[in-house]
Design a protein around this motif. Structure first.
Motif, short mmCIF file in Angstrom:
data_model
loop_
_atom_site.label_atom_id
_atom_site.label_comp_id
_atom_site.label_asym_id
_atom_site.label_seq_id
_atom_site.Cartn_x
_atom_site.Cartn_y
_atom_site.Cartn_z
N VAL A 1 0.84 -1.20 0.00
CA VAL A 1 0.00 0.00 0.00
C VAL A 1 0.88 1.25 0.00
O VAL A 1 0.74 2.13 -0.83
N ILE A 2 1.83 1.28 0.93
CA ILE A 2 2.73 2.43 0.99
C ILE A 2 3.56 2.52 -0.29
O ILE A 2 3.79 3.59 -0.83
N SER A 3 3.97 1.35 -0.78
CA SER A 3 4.85 1.37 -1.96
C SER A 3 4.13 1.87 -3.21
O SER A 3 4.75 2.31 -4.16
N LYS A 4 2.79 1.83 -3.19
CA LYS A 4 2.04 2.38 -4.33
C LYS A 4 2.37 3.87 -4.51
O LYS A 4 2.15 4.44 -5.56
N LEU A 5 2.82 4.46 -3.43
CA LEU A 5 3.07 5.90 -3.50
C LEU A 5 4.51 6.23 -3.90
O LEU A 5 4.85 7.39 -4.04
N SER A 6 5.34 5.20 -4.06
CA SER A 6 6.73 5.53 -4.37
C SER A 6 6.79 6.16 -5.77
O SER A 6 6.06 5.76 -6.68
N GLY A 7 7.62 7.16 -5.88
CA GLY A 7 7.72 7.87 -7.16
C GLY A 7 6.69 8.98 -7.29
O GLY A 7 6.74 9.77 -8.22
N LYS A 8 5.74 9.04 -6.36
CA LYS A 8 4.76 10.12 -6.43
C LYS A 8 5.19 11.23 -5.47
O LYS A 8 5.84 10.97 -4.46
N LEU A 9 4.79 12.44 -5.79
CA LEU A 9 5.10 13.55 -4.88
C LEU A 9 3.98 13.63 -3.85
O LEU A 9 2.88 14.11 -4.12
N VAL A 10 4.28 13.08 -2.68
CA VAL A 10 3.31 13.09 -1.59
C VAL A 10 3.71 14.23 -0.64
O VAL A 10 4.88 14.39 -0.32
N VAL A 11 2.72 15.00 -0.24
CA VAL A 11 3.03 16.15 0.61
C VAL A 11 2.21 16.07 1.90
O VAL A 11 1.00 15.83 1.85
N LEU A 12 2.88 16.21 3.00
CA LEU A 12 2.18 16.27 4.28
C LEU A 12 1.95 17.74 4.60
O LEU A 12 2.91 18.49 4.81
N ALA A 13 0.69 18.13 4.63
CA ALA A 13 0.36 19.55 4.86
C ALA A 13 0.27 19.80 6.35
O ALA A 13 -0.76 20.26 6.86
N SER A 14 1.33 19.52 7.07
CA SER A 14 1.25 19.64 8.52
C SER A 14 2.59 20.02 9.12
O SER A 14 3.64 19.58 8.64
N SER A 15 2.53 20.81 10.16
CA SER A 15 3.77 21.18 10.85
C SER A 15 3.96 20.30 12.08
O SER A 15 4.88 20.53 12.85
N SER A 16 3.06 19.35 12.27
CA SER A 16 3.16 18.54 13.48
C SER A 16 4.30 17.53 13.37
O SER A 16 4.27 16.64 12.52
N PRO A 17 5.31 17.65 14.26
CA PRO A 17 6.42 16.70 14.18
C PRO A 17 5.96 15.26 14.42
O PRO A 17 6.57 14.31 13.95
N ARG A 18 4.86 15.13 15.19
CA ARG A 18 4.38 13.76 15.47
C ARG A 18 3.85 13.10 14.21
O ARG A 18 4.12 11.95 13.92
N ARG A 19 3.09 13.87 13.42
CA ARG A 19 2.55 13.28 12.16
C ARG A 19 3.68 12.88 11.25
O ARG A 19 3.66 11.82 10.62
N LEU A 20 4.65 13.79 11.17
CA LEU A 20 5.79 13.52 10.29
C LEU A 20 6.46 12.21 10.70
O LEU A 20 6.74 11.35 9.87
N GLU A 21 6.64 12.04 12.01
CA GLU A 21 7.34 10.86 12.47
C GLU A 21 6.52 9.59 12.24
O GLU A 21 7.05 8.57 11.81
N ILE A 22 5.23 9.67 12.49
CA ILE A 22 4.39 8.48 12.32
C ILE A 22 4.45 8.03 10.86
O ILE A 22 4.65 6.85 10.56
N LEU A 23 4.31 8.97 9.94
CA LEU A 23 4.30 8.59 8.53
C LEU A 23 5.69 8.17 8.05
O LEU A 23 5.83 7.27 7.25
N ARG A 24 6.70 8.87 8.55
CA ARG A 24 8.07 8.50 8.17
C ARG A 24 8.38 7.09 8.66
O ARG A 24 8.92 6.27 7.94
N ASN A 25 7.99 6.80 9.91
CA ASN A 25 8.26 5.46 10.45
C ASN A 25 7.53 4.39 9.67
O ASN A 25 7.94 3.24 9.65
N ALA A 26 6.42 4.76 9.03
CA ALA A 26 5.67 3.77 8.25
C ALA A 26 6.32 3.56 6.88
O ALA A 26 5.85 2.76 6.09
N GLY A 27 7.38 4.30 6.61
CA GLY A 27 8.10 4.10 5.35
C GLY A 27 7.60 4.97 4.21
O GLY A 27 8.03 4.80 3.07
N LEU A 28 6.71 5.90 4.53
CA LEU A 28 6.19 6.78 3.46
C LEU A 28 7.24 7.85 3.16
O LEU A 28 7.85 8.40 4.07
N ARG A 29 7.43 8.13 1.89
CA ARG A 29 8.36 9.20 1.51
C ARG A 29 7.54 10.41 1.10
O ARG A 29 6.66 10.28 0.25
N PHE A 30 7.81 11.54 1.70
CA PHE A 30 6.96 12.69 1.42
C PHE A 30 7.71 13.97 1.73
O PHE A 30 8.77 13.95 2.36
#
Ligand SMILES: Cc1cn([C@@H]2O[C@H](COP(=O)(O)OP(=O)(O)OP(=O)(O)O)[C@@H](O)[C@H]2O)c(=O)[nH]c1=O
Length: 646
Positions: free
Chosen positions: A6-35
């Motif tokens: 599921v996460i790998s479906k997004l590889s190569g796509k420009l995914v943007v996290l519209a958030s300044s929350s460091p917690r969100r960033l970390e949760i998604l980063r830890n899940a392997g999402l590149r954004f």
């Protein structure tokens, strides 16, 4: 649900996290999402009373956060993203919606209302899928959902609440607590997704990605066909309807928000829906509609007909202003206590009373008493009951960690630099602003030439101490295991280099700095024996750069003129072969340049350069052939960005 595909479906796509929350960033980063992270400028000011249920408010706010970024990115000449993710977390108790506290009293009010009770935490999430149409228009589909988690707090005493509030943790968190840190101690139970409380319902998000990429087809914006996936339960997708296109100068009532609300349809997966909307890129400024709903401004006419602007002070306004008015006093109290070695004295002899401390630091009893009380109020010291009429004093944990001159993370030297160098520079701030120049020269010219070396050494001590504090966050920000040789350009005393080799065992680092700096940096290396860090004397603007497959630039670019910056980047780019990396570490400003204050205040005393956002650095580097792979807002002194030579 199979997570990785599921996460790998997004590889190569420009995914943007519209958030300044460091917690969100970390949760998604830890899940392997590149954004990439582009914090939203949407002000969280929707009228709560307009929503039937609290989760609708969170979802709508999440949608507006994501839409604002989706609109802004192409306009600001950033690439059109493929996916923008927005989120909003709220806490609800007794029919009230609690967001982030505005001040300590507000945090106290919130936390007392949660004490001994069960409450709900809702995170609304919006996923905007963008399709660029032409120069003026952007088609997008919106999927949104929310998750609820129930949390029960133990009965909390007043003392405990204030201790928690004084830790500073509540201020940037919905409901005034962080379950992932100290706030976890307040919690009796959690029913539901823990990460949802922290700020992002990862499980639900992955399920949605699964639905988007594996179980349904969306409207193809080119053909305008609406498609059902026949192998799964039907997902109702609204057919593309150009009436949802937003006019260039839409009035508030024709806003995307209102259209979206009215056109909501039945769908599978909670409250998700997907349809194609069309957005003119020129509409970016039109999101202001909510300001008019929430403003507290009332306009009155005075006797002589002049318009008087009566803005009712909001709760917390005065607190903010007082804090700023007194900020310089607090800084100077810290500098003075540090200069007198107060934190060292209390580390060696905790519990001394004011008179004993005055003796130790060779100062007046009266002055020492006043300084000690101020330090207690600032959270630098705490009092200790010694059984005697006079209280004893000891360091707080923060003081112990950062303010002693001998601690590993000591900022003592940097604080002395603030006192001796920056303080006088800031005393000339009015001239600096009027003339548009740094005032360093004025301050320096009054310095004896023979002191220059001492000053240089002090400066190096200051840089060394703050680099040591930032080093771990920089060195651990990204997986650097594929790099074997690095060059820390302008690496000064090697504080970052030594941390890099500690974290990355296969890496060796050449530190390049001016001959005088390299010569004077010897005392800083005494405790290091590792030969993987070497020093090379040279000017990075003129001399040959050591060959490396990773170039490191920590706190260099912000200080250079545009001209020097481009020379340096061109030289690094020339030295790089495709695939080489560039690790950049600076304070990244928010995209709207509204913070963080640390970066903006630093700009006030900078001589040549300027502070930039992550996207601005990204663009600069792109101009020299580097593609930004990852951005990390570290929550430490410096942020980081990893780029690759294309
Ligand atoms: C209950 C709770 C909340 N949070 C944080 O509270 C902020 C909510 O605010 P928001 O408005 O949803 O987000 P933001 O921080 O303003 O960021 P943005 O997305 O840019 O609006 C988010 O940070 C969350 O992690 C925690 O870290 N731990 C907790 O236990």
């Amino acid at each position: 649900m199979v997570l990785n595909p599921v996460i790998s479906k997004l590889s190569g796509k420009l995914v943007v996290l519209a958030s300044s929350s460091p917690r969100r960033l970390e949760i998604l980063r830890n899940a392997g999402l590149r954004f990439e992270v582009v914090p939203s400028w949407f002000k969280e000011t929707l009228k709560k009373g307009l929503f039937k249920a609290p989760h609708e408010y969170a979802v709508e706010t999440a949608k507006q956060k994501a839409l604002e970024v989706a609109r802004r990115m192409p306009i600001k000449h950033l690439k059109t993203p493929d996916m923008v993710i927005g989120a909003d977390t709220i806490v609800t108790v007794d029919g009230m919606i609690l967001e982030k506290p505005v001040d300590k009293q507000d945090a106290y009010r919130m936390l007392s209302s949660l004490s001994g009770k069960e409450h709900s935490v809702f995170t609304g999430v919006a996923i905007v899928l963008c399709h660029e149409k032409d120069d003026d228009e952007l088609d997008y589909q919106m999927i949104d959902f929310y998750e609820e988690t129930k949390v029960k707090f133990a009965d909390l005493s007043q003392d405990m609440l204030w201790e928690y509030i004084n830790s500073g943790e509540p201020m940037d968190k919905a409901g005034g607590y962080g379950i992932q840190a100290l706030g976890g101690m307040l919690v009796e139970y959690v029913h539901g997704d823990f990460l949802n409380v922290v700020g992002f319902p990862l499980n639900h998000f992955c399920k949605q990605l699964d639905v988007i990429y594996n179980h349904c087809s969306f409207v193809n914006p080119e053909t305008t066909e609406s498609v059902y996936d026949r192998h799964s339960s039907p997902i109702l997708i609204e057919q593309k309807d150009t009436s949802t296109s937003i006019p260039r100068h839409s009035s508030p009532s024709a806003s995307p928000l209102h259209k979206v609300c009215q056109r909501r349809c039945a769908y599978k997966c909670c409250s998700s829906f997907a349809k194609v909307n069309r957005l003119s890129k020129q509409d970016a400024g039109e999101i202001k509609l909510h300001n008019s709903e929430t403003t507290m401004l009332s306009v009155m006419r005075s006797g002589d007909g002049a318009v008087i602007d009566q803005t009712e002070p909001k709760k917390g306004d005065l607190g903010l202003i007082c804090e700023l008015m007194d900020g310089f006093k607090a800084s100077k109290a810290l500098f003075t206590a540090s200069k007198f070695g107060l934190f060292d004295v209390l580390h060696k002899k905790p519990g001394l009373d004011a008179e004993q401390i005055a003796q130790e630091i060779k100062a007046s009893v009266k002055g020492t008493e006043t300084l000690l009380e101020a330090c207690v109020s600032l959270g630098l010291l705490k009092t200790r009951d010694t059984g005697c009429p006079k209280p004893g004093f000891e360091n707080t944990d923060e003081a112990s960690c950062f303010l002693r001159s001998d601690s590993h993370f000591s900022l003592h030297a940097y604080i002395q630099h603030c006192n001796d160098t920056l303080w006088p520079v800031f005393a000339h701030l009015e001239s600096a602003v009027r003339e548009g120049t740094s005032q360093h020269g004025k301050v320096k010219s009054s310095t004896e030439i023979c002191q220059v070396i001492i000053l240089q050494l002090r400066f190096m001590h200051a840089m060394h101490s703050s680099a040591k504090v930032a080093a771990t966050a920089v060195a651990t920000a990204f997986d650097l295991s594929s790099y074997k040789t690095a060059c820390d350009v302008g690496g000064c005393t090697g504080a970052i280099a030594y941390e890099l080799i500690k974290i990355h065992p296969d890496l060796s680092v050449a530190v390049l700095d001016l001959p005088a700096v390299v010569e004077m940096s010897a005392p800083f290396q005494r405790q290091h024996t590792d030969k993987r860090v070497t020093f090379k004397a040279g000017d990075f603007l003129k001399d040959e750069l050591p060959k490396a497959d990773l170039y490191v630039l920590v706190r260099i670019l912000h200080d250079l003129t545009d001209e020097k910056l481009h020379i340096l980047l061109r030289r690094i780019s020339d030295a790089c072969t495709p695939g080489c990396g560039l690790l950049l570490s600076e304070i990244f400003l928010d995209e709207n340049r509204s913070g963080p204050s640390r970066g903006l205040l630093q700009a006030l005393s900078m001589s040549e350069g300027k502070q930039r956002s992550a996207a601005e650095y990204s663009r600069l580097l792109k101009g020299h052939g580097f593609i930004t792979a990852q951005v990390k807002h570290t929550n430490s002194l410096l942020d980081a960005m990893l780029c690759t030579k294309a």
